[in-house]
Write an enzyme that holds these catalytic residues in place. Sequence first.
Site, PDB file in Angstrom:
ATOM      1  N   LYS A 112     -43.229 -88.038 -60.443  1.00  0.00           N
ATOM      2  CA  LYS A 112     -42.235 -88.414 -59.434  1.00  0.00           C
ATOM      3  C   LYS A 112     -42.063 -89.932 -59.392  1.00  0.00           C
ATOM      4  O   LYS A 112     -40.961 -90.443 -59.195  1.00  0.00           O
ATOM      5  CB  LYS A 112     -42.642 -87.895 -58.048  1.00  0.00           C
ATOM      6  CG  LYS A 112     -42.444 -86.398 -57.881  1.00  0.00           C
ATOM      7  CD  LYS A 112     -40.966 -86.041 -57.735  1.00  0.00           C
ATOM      8  CE  LYS A 112     -40.703 -84.581 -57.459  1.00  0.00           C
ATOM      9  NZ  LYS A 112     -40.899 -83.685 -58.598  1.00  0.00           N
ATOM     10  N   LYS A 192     -39.894 -77.551 -67.555  1.00  0.00           N
ATOM     11  CA  LYS A 192     -39.695 -76.286 -66.858  1.00  0.00           C
ATOM     12  C   LYS A 192     -38.350 -76.263 -66.141  1.00  0.00           C
ATOM     13  O   LYS A 192     -37.720 -77.303 -65.947  1.00  0.00           O
ATOM     14  CB  LYS A 192     -40.835 -76.066 -65.859  1.00  0.00           C
ATOM     15  CG  LYS A 192     -40.848 -77.049 -64.707  1.00  0.00           C
ATOM     16  CD  LYS A 192     -41.698 -76.526 -63.561  1.00  0.00           C
ATOM     17  CE  LYS A 192     -41.525 -77.400 -62.331  1.00  0.00           C
ATOM     18  NZ  LYS A 192     -41.996 -76.833 -61.092  1.00  0.00           N
ATOM     19  N   LYS A 195     -34.788 -77.540 -60.159  1.00  0.00           N
ATOM     20  CA  LYS A 195     -33.541 -77.785 -59.436  1.00  0.00           C
ATOM     21  C   LYS A 195     -33.062 -79.218 -59.601  1.00  0.00           C
ATOM     22  O   LYS A 195     -31.883 -79.505 -59.541  1.00  0.00           O
ATOM     23  CB  LYS A 195     -33.747 -77.456 -57.942  1.00  0.00           C
ATOM     24  CG  LYS A 195     -32.480 -77.139 -57.189  1.00  0.00           C
ATOM     25  CD  LYS A 195     -31.748 -75.950 -57.803  1.00  0.00           C
ATOM     26  CE  LYS A 195     -30.256 -75.984 -57.567  1.00  0.00           C
ATOM     27  NZ  LYS A 195     -29.818 -75.461 -56.299  1.00  0.00           N
TER      28      LYS A 195
END
Length: 327
Positions: A112, A192, A195
């Site tokens: 992140k 993976k 969203k």
Amino acid sequence: MRKRVYSGIRATGRLHLGNYLGAVKGMLALQDEYDCIFSVVDLHTITVPYDPKTLQQSVREIILDYLAAGLDPKKCLLEIQSRVPQHMELAYYLSTIYPVSRLEDLPTYKEKKAQYPKYVNMGLLYYPVLMAADVLLYKGELVPVGIDQEPHLEVMREIARKFNGVYGETFPEPTRFKTTGEYVPSLSGVGKMSKSVEGSYITLTDDLETIRKRLAAAPTDSGTEGGSVPETGNVANLFKLMKLFVDDSTYKKFAQDYQDKKIRYSDMKDVLADAIFQELTPLQEKRKEFSQNPKLVDEILESSNQECHERAQEVVNEVREKMGFSS
Ligand code: TRP
């Protein structure tokens, strides 16, 4: 006593196949037998850039997806994390027994940080502590989530162990409940299904045409490689999705075509699109019913919320007392 189960999904719009196979399927498998709470973890949503104006709508979409997928309010409790503020209170208590250095080392935190270099906030570092508090707040033992969450589960267990050691036996050490679709690859070929990566996902509410379009955009190769189906890369990912949605003989046919260097990816994508849509159709119908009955959904949430509050407060009181506060 029945085993306690807790899981949650962040409120970032609608659910996609990765959430469905990695988490929701596990939830469905557990709700018949165990004491389950399934949550929309909206407090976790705000650790990355988000829009406050649409946050509540996103929460609602996921609740509708949960109900559509078959989570049954007669069998499990549905929680909206931010409406049970005890999560935050417990997270703070737990944060005082956990080292910062361990949090800085977690792969999710590093990812992140790289993804949003201008948004490296305390909440992001604190994320796994809040997640531990989510599950421990209800003394959860089993957590149906994807394999990428394993490091967070490890933190959760360390926190439980440490707390029990310092303040006396209080929490179980939660384990992950694995599903066959625990890792759903991205359509883009890298990583993976997520969203936050455009072109990587198919949502549970996509119609057939949209599913076809999304699959059409997924990269492949020339189809003339031959040999066995590769383990990694774009083509591997498509085959992984095939395995999750089509029957064995269909899978084998395309694997054979690949080997014989005569695979037609457009045919394979058509078959895959149909199979995915077929699985999603009953969900989409059920979703429509719930979205047309907002009062019913509100009632479900209200009664779940009351029950969650009571259970949560009991555990917070126990923790406060053990840590030297009055309950
Ligand atoms: N970190 C989880 C994810 O990204 C979401 C989550 C937050 C969660 N709290 C949780 C999952 C508690 C299970 C239990 O998927």
